[in-house]
Enzyme design. Structure first.
Site, PDB file in Angstrom:
ATOM      1  N   CYS A  59      39.952 -17.950   3.496  1.00  0.00           N
ATOM      2  CA  CYS A  59      39.341 -17.113   4.529  1.00  0.00           C
ATOM      3  C   CYS A  59      40.101 -15.799   4.638  1.00  0.00           C
ATOM      4  O   CYS A  59      41.326 -15.785   4.764  1.00  0.00           O
ATOM      5  CB  CYS A  59      39.338 -17.847   5.865  1.00  0.00           C
ATOM      6  SG  CYS A  59      38.449 -16.956   7.159  1.00  0.00           S
TER       7      CYS A  59
ATOM      8  N   ALA B 114      30.091 -20.134   7.276  1.00  0.00           N
ATOM      9  CA  ALA B 114      30.011 -20.240   8.732  1.00  0.00           C
ATOM     10  C   ALA B 114      28.611 -19.887   9.223  1.00  0.00           C
ATOM     11  O   ALA B 114      28.039 -18.861   8.839  1.00  0.00           O
ATOM     12  CB  ALA B 114      31.038 -19.312   9.389  1.00  0.00           C
TER      13      ALA B 114
END
Length: 371
Positions: free
Chosen positions: A101, A18
């Site tokens: 995640c 990210a």
């Protein structure tokens, strides 16, 4: 290694990160070596609903092939809708699914690395993506962790479920969600999964140098590697990986002057992607410490670079570096990027009670991307 109609040589994949693996960073890495370069994680709901932020994140370079997109979803119907959009609008050539995640805002809603524990829901999500992608022949792959924690390991069962659903490979980050990025990756789990599956297994975790990748393949029997934090501030790692898998001994050890040239190239690519100089250089700031790790650069100069707002300002600061300073070999093999302590994984109330519950987690998806 094969991915649909694409030959992946060397068998190297850039892990989505990210705020890092945008168009500019992927182009910088592709200029160093071949492989699969995956964009930042995209939520299926944001993709289906055309979130403005997401529309920018799913951009690819004009010559980027294959276009590899990682999606994150918790609802089979929403997943199918998002993948159908990818197919109908030809947005990508490869779809990777994130089930690894481990951040609190995701697992607390039952998403990310929490999902494989719910084996039927997990299987439904993966199959929804595979079936929706099939008409266009788009290959679907999966990336996951070992499990929630050492008492709730799911990777072998989840790998078999994903294989039965029709994925082309399974990538395993050899840590649990509870480990986050702490400690050492358990490469033995990669070997266990490779023995259990017929589809290729890719290994992820603690690949800091090209030699680590070769050792992982040799020790685990995995078909390829996924590289994340090891390339932060070191896009030339992909040149090393290409050489290593080709059996060549050369490795890139750039001087500080050569690193400065790569830094300038990175900032320039970010400016082009953002379409605005200040935004691009500001985005570049986070990379400064990674590029300069181990080099003899004073704190004032480092801080000034991390506050630059224009290419002219950055050029002036880069010009103050000792270009002849050799690469600091002491940092070879050392962890890069974020590290943190193990922590209890926050899950929805009663999440562990019934593994066969197929209910979609409430409010697990957010109308944004990243994480």
């Amino acid at each position: 290694m094969q991915l649909g109609t694409y030959v992946v040589d060397p068998p190297v994949v850039l892990a989505p990160m990210a705020g890092i693996t945008n168009v500019a960073f992927r182009q910088l890495c592709r200029e160093q070596g071949a492989g699969i370069y995956v964009c930042e994680m995209i939520t299926t709901v944001a993709l289906a609903h055309r979130n403005p932020k997401t529309e920018r994140m799913i951009e690819f370079g004009a010559d980027e092939t294959p276009r590899s997109m990682q999606i994150y979803g918790v609802d089979p119907e929403m997943t199918a809708k998002a993948v159908r959009r990818i197919v109908d609008e030809s947005l990508a050539d490869h779809i990777d699914m994130n089930f690894g995640c481990s951040v609190r805002k995701i697992t607390s809603k039952g998403g990310g690395s929490a999902i494989p524990y719910k084996r039927k829901l997990f299987g439904s999500i993966v199959k929804a993506a595979v079936d929706a992608a099939a008409p266009a022949g788009i290959p679907v792959t999966v990336k996951m962790r070992k499990g929630i924690d050492d008492n709730h390991l799911t990777y072998v069962e989840a790998g078999l479920i994903a294989q039965d659903a029709g994925v082309r490979w399974v990538a395993l980050h050899a840590r649990t969600a509870a480990q986050r990025y702490s400690g050492e990756a358990d490469w033995e789990s990669i070997a266990t999964l490779a023995d259990a599956l017929d589809v290729p297994v890719l290994g992820n975790g603690d690949i800091w140098e090209a030699s680590d990748a070769l050792r992982m393949v040799a020790e685990t029997g995995c078909a390829g590697v996924v590289v994340g934090r090891g390339c932060l501030g070191r896009p030339w790692l992909f040149a090393d990986l290409q050489a290593a898998f080709a059996g060549r001994p050369e490795r890139v050890m750039p001087s500080l002057g050569e690193v400065a040239a790569v830094m300038r190239r990175h900032a320039e690519l970010l400016v082009a992607w953002w379409g605005a100089e200040r935004e691009g250089v500001t985005d570049f700031r986070k990379h400064v410490a990674w590029y300069l790790k181990g080099f003899p650069v004073g704190s004032e100069l480092r801080q000034a670079m991390a506050m630059a707002s224009s290419l002219m300002e950055l050029d002036d600061l880069l010009g103050k570096l000792d270009g002849d300073a050799p690469f600091p070999t002491a940092v070879l093999g050392q962890p890069r990027g974020r590290t943190n302590a193990p922590a209890k994984v926050v899950l929805p109330y009663g999440w562990l009670d019934d593994r066969d519950d197929e209910a979609v987690p409430l409010d697990a998806e957010h109308d944004d991307s990243g994480g």
